[in-house]
Design a protein around this motif. Sequence first.
Motif, PDB file in Angstrom:
ATOM      1  N   SER A  65       0.847  -1.031   0.001  1.00 49.81           N
ATOM      2  CA  SER A  65       0.013   0.010   0.067  1.00 49.81           C
ATOM      3  C   SER A  65       0.803   1.389  -0.066  1.00 49.81           C
ATOM      4  O   SER A  65       0.387   2.438  -0.433  1.00 49.81           O
ATOM      5  N   GLN A  66       2.019   1.005   0.382  1.00 52.76           N
ATOM      6  CA  GLN A  66       2.980   2.454   0.530  1.00 52.76           C
ATOM      7  C   GLN A  66       4.344   2.471  -0.197  1.00 52.76           C
ATOM      8  O   GLN A  66       4.619   3.358  -0.764  1.00 52.76           O
ATOM      9  N   GLN A  73       1.439   7.348  -6.525  1.00 49.55           N
ATOM     10  CA  GLN A  73       1.028   7.990  -5.487  1.00 49.55           C
ATOM     11  C   GLN A  73      -0.044   9.101  -5.826  1.00 49.55           C
ATOM     12  O   GLN A  73      -0.455   9.710  -4.787  1.00 49.55           O
ATOM     13  N   PRO A  75      -2.929  11.516  -6.803  1.00 56.22           N
ATOM     14  CA  PRO A  75      -4.395  11.415  -6.803  1.00 56.22           C
ATOM     15  C   PRO A  75      -4.768  10.720  -7.974  1.00 56.22           C
ATOM     16  O   PRO A  75      -4.414  10.666  -9.037  1.00 56.22           O
ATOM     17  N   ARG A 117      -1.956   0.999  -9.222  1.00 54.97           N
ATOM     18  CA  ARG A 117      -2.609   1.780  -7.993  1.00 54.97           C
ATOM     19  C   ARG A 117      -2.729   0.634  -6.812  1.00 54.97           C
ATOM     20  O   ARG A 117      -2.777  -0.425  -7.089  1.00 54.97           O
ATOM     21  N   SER A 118      -2.471   1.007  -5.561  1.00 58.20           N
ATOM     22  CA  SER A 118      -2.877   0.174  -4.536  1.00 58.20           C
ATOM     23  C   SER A 118      -4.178  -0.001  -4.284  1.00 58.20           C
ATOM     24  O   SER A 118      -5.238   0.686  -4.649  1.00 58.20           O
ATOM     25  N   SER A 120      -5.951  -0.404  -1.865  1.00 58.56           N
ATOM     26  CA  SER A 120      -6.501   0.275  -0.658  1.00 58.56           C
ATOM     27  C   SER A 120      -6.821   1.844  -1.352  1.00 58.56           C
ATOM     28  O   SER A 120      -8.147   2.107  -1.081  1.00 58.56           O
ATOM     29  N   LYS A 121      -6.510   2.282  -2.255  1.00 56.65           N
ATOM     30  CA  LYS A 121      -6.676   3.603  -2.829  1.00 56.65           C
ATOM     31  C   LYS A 121      -7.800   3.525  -3.738  1.00 56.65           C
ATOM     32  O   LYS A 121      -8.659   4.326  -3.617  1.00 56.65           O
ATOM     33  N   ASN A 124     -11.019   2.722  -1.260  1.00 54.62           N
ATOM     34  CA  ASN A 124     -11.236   3.599  -0.515  1.00 54.62           C
ATOM     35  C   ASN A 124     -12.033   4.818  -1.355  1.00 54.62           C
ATOM     36  O   ASN A 124     -12.954   5.367  -1.129  1.00 54.62           O
ATOM     37  N   TYR A 125     -11.650   4.972  -2.738  1.00 54.08           N
ATOM     38  CA  TYR A 125     -12.182   6.121  -3.500  1.00 54.08           C
ATOM     39  C   TYR A 125     -13.760   5.338  -3.769  1.00 54.08           C
ATOM     40  O   TYR A 125     -14.781   6.148  -3.623  1.00 54.08           O
TER      41      TYR A 125
END
Length: 190
Positions: A65-66, A73, A75, A117-118, A120-121, A124-125
């Motif tokens: 995720s990071q 990273q 948006p 993209r992760s 989680s991103k 979450n979106y």
Amino acid sequence: MNKPKKRQSRKQRSKKIETKKIELIDNEIISAMNEYKAMPNCYVMISKKINKGFSPKQIRQRWISQLDPRLCQWPLDNNEKFYIIHWVEGYKIKNPSKNINWKELIFEMEKKFGKFRSESKVKNYYSSTLKQRRKRQLPSNDNVFNQNNNVPTTVLPSPQDINVPKGYLHDIDFPIIKGSDRIKIQNLLN
């Protein structure tokens, strides 16, 4: 005149120390991942190597995720947002009883946009757009008895109105989106 320096609170000092510790641990994870990434149990080996009290699962989650250098990273842009909503709604139509396969979506997005993209991103979106949509659908006390639920109160924009490039959805093999599903997708975008 020299102004006296403001003293940092303990909380501010400890936050700086924590940030430095996290950066050091992240650097250790990255270097260990470069060393062990080809091994099947790399997260277990990294956990033992850095010996900071993190489980293999925590290290894996931090990596995917990071820390993974392939991750974008930045948006999400509007095209990616529209694609996520459209893809998930199409997936739900095709597989009504299954959970959403987020890894498949991430793979499709990487092929289409060239950005990794992760999970989680992306999740979450999508979940945040659902929450926004649910908030907008709750009627106020004044409107409960005065509205005709069969008549739409607003006209929703078409994909052309929200700057979706021409021919953007031509290669998606989902079923044609019908009226109520189209309205759902448009509500998610607004």
